[in-house]
Design a protein around this motif. Structure first.
Motif, PDB file in Angstrom:
ATOM      1  N   PRO A  20     -25.530 -10.594  -9.446  1.00  0.00           N
ATOM      2  CA  PRO A  20     -25.545  -9.366 -10.251  1.00  0.00           C
ATOM      3  C   PRO A  20     -25.953  -8.155  -9.418  1.00  0.00           C
ATOM      4  N   GLY A  21     -25.222  -7.060  -9.607  1.00  0.00           N
ATOM      5  CA  GLY A  21     -25.491  -5.839  -8.868  1.00  0.00           C
ATOM      6  C   GLY A  21     -24.619  -5.649  -7.647  1.00  0.00           C
ATOM      7  N   ASP A  22     -23.934  -6.716  -7.208  1.00  0.00           N
ATOM      8  CA  ASP A  22     -23.005  -6.583  -6.086  1.00  0.00           C
ATOM      9  C   ASP A  22     -21.797  -5.756  -6.490  1.00  0.00           C
ATOM     10  N   GLU A  23     -21.102  -5.238  -5.490  1.00  0.00           N
ATOM     11  CA  GLU A  23     -19.868  -4.504  -5.727  1.00  0.00           C
ATOM     12  C   GLU A  23     -18.701  -5.235  -5.080  1.00  0.00           C
ATOM     13  N   VAL A  24     -17.563  -5.238  -5.769  1.00  0.00           N
ATOM     14  CA  VAL A  24     -16.332  -5.840  -5.262  1.00  0.00           C
ATOM     15  C   VAL A  24     -15.265  -4.758  -5.195  1.00  0.00           C
ATOM     16  N   VAL A  25     -14.726  -4.552  -4.012  1.00  0.00           N
ATOM     17  CA  VAL A  25     -13.595  -3.641  -3.842  1.00  0.00           C
ATOM     18  C   VAL A  25     -12.337  -4.488  -3.989  1.00  0.00           C
ATOM     19  N   LEU A  26     -11.580  -4.224  -5.054  1.00  0.00           N
ATOM     20  CA  LEU A  26     -10.517  -5.125  -5.498  1.00  0.00           C
ATOM     21  C   LEU A  26      -9.164  -4.432  -5.486  1.00  0.00           C
ATOM     22  N   MET A  27      -8.204  -5.019  -4.757  1.00  0.00           N
ATOM     23  CA  MET A  27      -6.835  -4.519  -4.759  1.00  0.00           C
ATOM     24  C   MET A  27      -6.277  -4.522  -6.186  1.00  0.00           C
ATOM     25  N   GLN A  28      -5.645  -3.415  -6.552  1.00  0.00           N
ATOM     26  CA  GLN A  28      -4.977  -3.295  -7.845  1.00  0.00           C
ATOM     27  C   GLN A  28      -3.566  -2.752  -7.627  1.00  0.00           C
TER      28      GLN A  28
ATOM     29  N   VAL B   1     -16.726  -3.492 -10.268  1.00  0.00           N
ATOM     30  CA  VAL B   1     -15.404  -3.496  -9.647  1.00  0.00           C
ATOM     31  C   VAL B   1     -15.074  -2.078  -9.197  1.00  0.00           C
ATOM     32  N   LYS B   2     -14.709  -1.955  -7.932  1.00  0.00           N
ATOM     33  CA  LYS B   2     -14.211  -0.690  -7.409  1.00  0.00           C
ATOM     34  C   LYS B   2     -12.757  -0.905  -6.982  1.00  0.00           C
ATOM     35  N   PRO B   3     -11.804  -0.446  -7.789  1.00  0.00           N
ATOM     36  CA  PRO B   3     -10.397  -0.716  -7.483  1.00  0.00           C
ATOM     37  C   PRO B   3      -9.871   0.116  -6.323  1.00  0.00           C
ATOM     38  N   ILE B   4      -9.019  -0.514  -5.511  1.00  0.00           N
ATOM     39  CA  ILE B   4      -8.219   0.203  -4.518  1.00  0.00           C
ATOM     40  C   ILE B   4      -6.764  -0.064  -4.874  1.00  0.00           C
ATOM     41  N   HIS B   5      -5.943   0.958  -4.869  1.00  0.00           N
ATOM     42  CA  HIS B   5      -4.630   0.860  -5.477  1.00  0.00           C
ATOM     43  C   HIS B   5      -3.505   0.803  -4.448  1.00  0.00           C
ATOM     44  N   LEU B   6      -2.583  -0.130  -4.688  1.00  0.00           N
ATOM     45  CA  LEU B   6      -1.284  -0.041  -4.045  1.00  0.00           C
ATOM     46  C   LEU B   6      -0.555   1.137  -4.676  1.00  0.00           C
TER      47      LEU B   6
ATOM     48  N   ASN C 266       4.193   5.590  -4.639  1.00  0.00           N
ATOM     49  CA  ASN C 266       4.809   6.612  -3.788  1.00  0.00           C
ATOM     50  C   ASN C 266       4.686   6.285  -2.301  1.00  0.00           C
ATOM     51  N   LEU C 267       3.915   5.262  -1.962  1.00  0.00           N
ATOM     52  CA  LEU C 267       3.817   4.791  -0.578  1.00  0.00           C
ATOM     53  C   LEU C 267       4.583   3.491  -0.381  1.00  0.00           C
ATOM     54  N   GLY C 268       5.442   3.156  -1.341  1.00  0.00           N
ATOM     55  CA  GLY C 268       6.193   1.898  -1.251  1.00  0.00           C
ATOM     56  C   GLY C 268       5.307   0.691  -1.490  1.00  0.00           C
ATOM     57  N   TRP C 269       4.323   0.831  -2.388  1.00  0.00           N
ATOM     58  CA  TRP C 269       3.344  -0.209  -2.696  1.00  0.00           C
ATOM     59  C   TRP C 269       2.503  -0.587  -1.467  1.00  0.00           C
ATOM     60  N   GLU C 270       2.144   0.418  -0.685  1.00  0.00           N
ATOM     61  CA  GLU C 270       1.170   0.221   0.381  1.00  0.00           C
ATOM     62  C   GLU C 270      -0.202   0.677  -0.099  1.00  0.00           C
ATOM     63  N   LEU C 271      -1.240   0.168   0.568  1.00  0.00           N
ATOM     64  CA  LEU C 271      -2.600   0.598   0.267  1.00  0.00           C
ATOM     65  C   LEU C 271      -2.860   1.990   0.832  1.00  0.00           C
ATOM     66  N   ASP C 272      -3.673   2.748   0.113  1.00  0.00           N
ATOM     67  CA  ASP C 272      -4.223   3.987   0.632  1.00  0.00           C
ATOM     68  C   ASP C 272      -5.515   3.615   1.350  1.00  0.00           C
TER      69      ASP C 272
ATOM     70  N   LYS D 168     -20.029  -6.462  -1.518  1.00  0.00           N
ATOM     71  CA  LYS D 168     -20.176  -7.855  -1.113  1.00  0.00           C
ATOM     72  C   LYS D 168     -18.838  -8.469  -0.717  1.00  0.00           C
ATOM     73  N   VAL D 169     -17.761  -8.005  -1.374  1.00  0.00           N
ATOM     74  CA  VAL D 169     -16.443  -8.602  -1.157  1.00  0.00           C
ATOM     75  C   VAL D 169     -15.369  -7.519  -1.193  1.00  0.00           C
ATOM     76  N   ILE D 170     -14.428  -7.595  -0.263  1.00  0.00           N
ATOM     77  CA  ILE D 170     -13.138  -6.915  -0.392  1.00  0.00           C
ATOM     78  C   ILE D 170     -12.139  -7.994  -0.784  1.00  0.00           C
ATOM     79  N   ALA D 171     -11.480  -7.827  -1.922  1.00  0.00           N
ATOM     80  CA  ALA D 171     -10.575  -8.852  -2.447  1.00  0.00           C
ATOM     81  C   ALA D 171      -9.132  -8.364  -2.378  1.00  0.00           C
ATOM     82  N   ILE D 172      -8.299  -9.155  -1.719  1.00  0.00           N
ATOM     83  CA  ILE D 172      -6.908  -8.811  -1.434  1.00  0.00           C
ATOM     84  C   ILE D 172      -6.004  -9.900  -2.008  1.00  0.00           C
ATOM     85  N   CYS D 173      -4.809  -9.528  -2.444  1.00  0.00           N
ATOM     86  CA  CYS D 173      -3.771 -10.495  -2.789  1.00  0.00           C
ATOM     87  C   CYS D 173      -2.560 -10.165  -1.924  1.00  0.00           C
TER      88      CYS D 173
END
Length: 372
Positions: free
Chosen positions: A97-105, A122-127, A130-136, A149-154
């Motif tokens: 509890p209290g950790d942060e997860v940066v999660l691909m969306q 959860v801190k979302p990072i978006h594909l 307009n970048l062809g579904w690339e990450l910013d 604590k975690v960067i989560a990628i699919c």
């Protein structure tokens, strides 16, 4: 503990077997045992004694899986009931509890709901479309902190079918190392690349990397319910502790079949069967979207059995999916179930005749509602 409704899985469970044309799946049309196994293997399967087996997975199966992750052995692998359980016990092992997860969306909803239920942010990072579904990547850096604590990628991604470039992967790894957080990579769609070139795994790029995968998507064996985690020994040991409280073990029959399917030559054969099928079906949906280009748009997937199709008419994706299901008996996935309104995920890994028939019914709906 409150956990939000898993909209995608709940809706699929309710309706996928009630419609004539189910286009909600993101994997490949599944095998039968008769197609997959030789007569001798089928005979051996019938003779298996139905005990529990080792709870973290059959040692031979874990050793086989470890051979795909350089430098690992069987103790770096835990076998789970599908990749969903792999994701579940993985996050339960890593987060407090209290950790942060940066999660691909967008992404599979399980990790989003699970992170929140564990008292984490959860801190979302978006594909970006307009970048062809690339990450910013600047957005990614801005979301990282000493609480991450975690960067989560699919990767390849569900639902867009996008694949990270090597340069993007390098930046993600460097940021994970800089902020000393885990890199959790769902790689279940590796092997379904239409180009035939396997997506590189994040394994081996960083010592705090954990990989989740399974047989349901590129391997076209969802009914076996076999998934796995590959990672540092201490993470896998902790995941085993949580696994003891969930399903205890995976089925003996499924693990037997998995060992056959994952043998290198058979695995490659399965991957190629899937790619050929996707190469046959992708032009069908490309032509279909082009026919409705005033209303529909999409970026063709690089991998995976799905097309993430955008639309520009006034209808929520929930409403659109419900109307298609109720009036035409064709079922697709609402973009809102991924937090992305005005999108539909349409499965293209189904049998070709099913895809064509389902799209023809959506044509009828669009025509009846005067949508070009």
């Amino acid at each position: 503990m409150y956990i939000e409704t898993f909209e995608l899985e709940r809706n699929q469970s309710l309706y996928e077997n009630t419609v004539q044309y189910n286009l909600t799946e993101s994997g490949l049309h599944p095998f039968t045992l008769e197609e997959l196994l030789s007569s001798e293997q089928l005979e051996e399967l019938l003779k298996l004694r139905l005990g529990y087996g080792q709870t973290n997975g059959d040692p031979d199966l874990r050793a086989l899986l470890a051979s795909y992750y350089s430098g690992y052995d069987a103790d770096n692998i835990i076998v789970t009931n599908g990749s969903a359980e792999a994701n579940y016990v993985g996050f339960k092992s890593l987060l407090e509890p209290g950790d942060e997860v940066v999660l691909m969306q967008p992404n599979y909803q399980l990790l989003y709901g699970l992170t929140k239920s564990l008292g984490c942010e959860v801190k979302p990072i978006h594909l970006k479309r307009n970048l062809g579904w690339e990450l910013d990547l600047e957005e990614l850096r801005s979301k990282l902190s000493d609480k991450t604590k975690v960067i989560a990628i699919c990767n390849p991604n569900n639902p867009t079918g996008a694949v990270l470039s090597p340069s993007q992967m390098k930046v993600i790894v460097n940021l994970a190392r800089e902020f000393d957080c885990y890199l959790f990579s769902d790689e279940i769609y590796i092997g379904s690349e239409l180009s035939g070139e396997l997506t590189p795994s994040f394994h081996g790029s960083y010592e705090k990397t954990v990989i989740a995968s399974g047989l349901a998507k590129s391997m076209a064996l969802p009914g076996l319910r076999i998934g796995w985690l590959a990672g540092p020994r201490e993470v896998i040991d902790t995941a085993w502790h949580h696994h003891d409280y969930t399903s205890i073990s995976t089925g003996m029959l499924s693990q037997y079949v998995a060992r056959i399917a994952l043998a290198p030559n058979k695995r490659n054969e399965i991957f190629e069967r899937g790619r050929q099928h996707l190469r046959k079906n992708l032009p069908i949906i490309e032509e279909w979207v082009e026919k409705h280009s005033d209303a529909l748009n999409f970026i063709p997937p690089q991998a995976g059995g799905m097309a993430f199709v955008g639309y520009n008419f006034d209808k929520t994706s929930d409403e659109l999916v419900t109307e298609l299901r109720e009036s035409k008996s064709v079922f697709v996935v609402a973009g809102s179930w991924f937090g992305m309104e005005n999108y539909l995920r349409i499965g293209i890994g189904v049998e070709t005749k099913t895809l064509k028939a389902g799209l023809a019914l959506i044509d009828e709906y669009l025509s009846e509602n005067q949508i070009s």
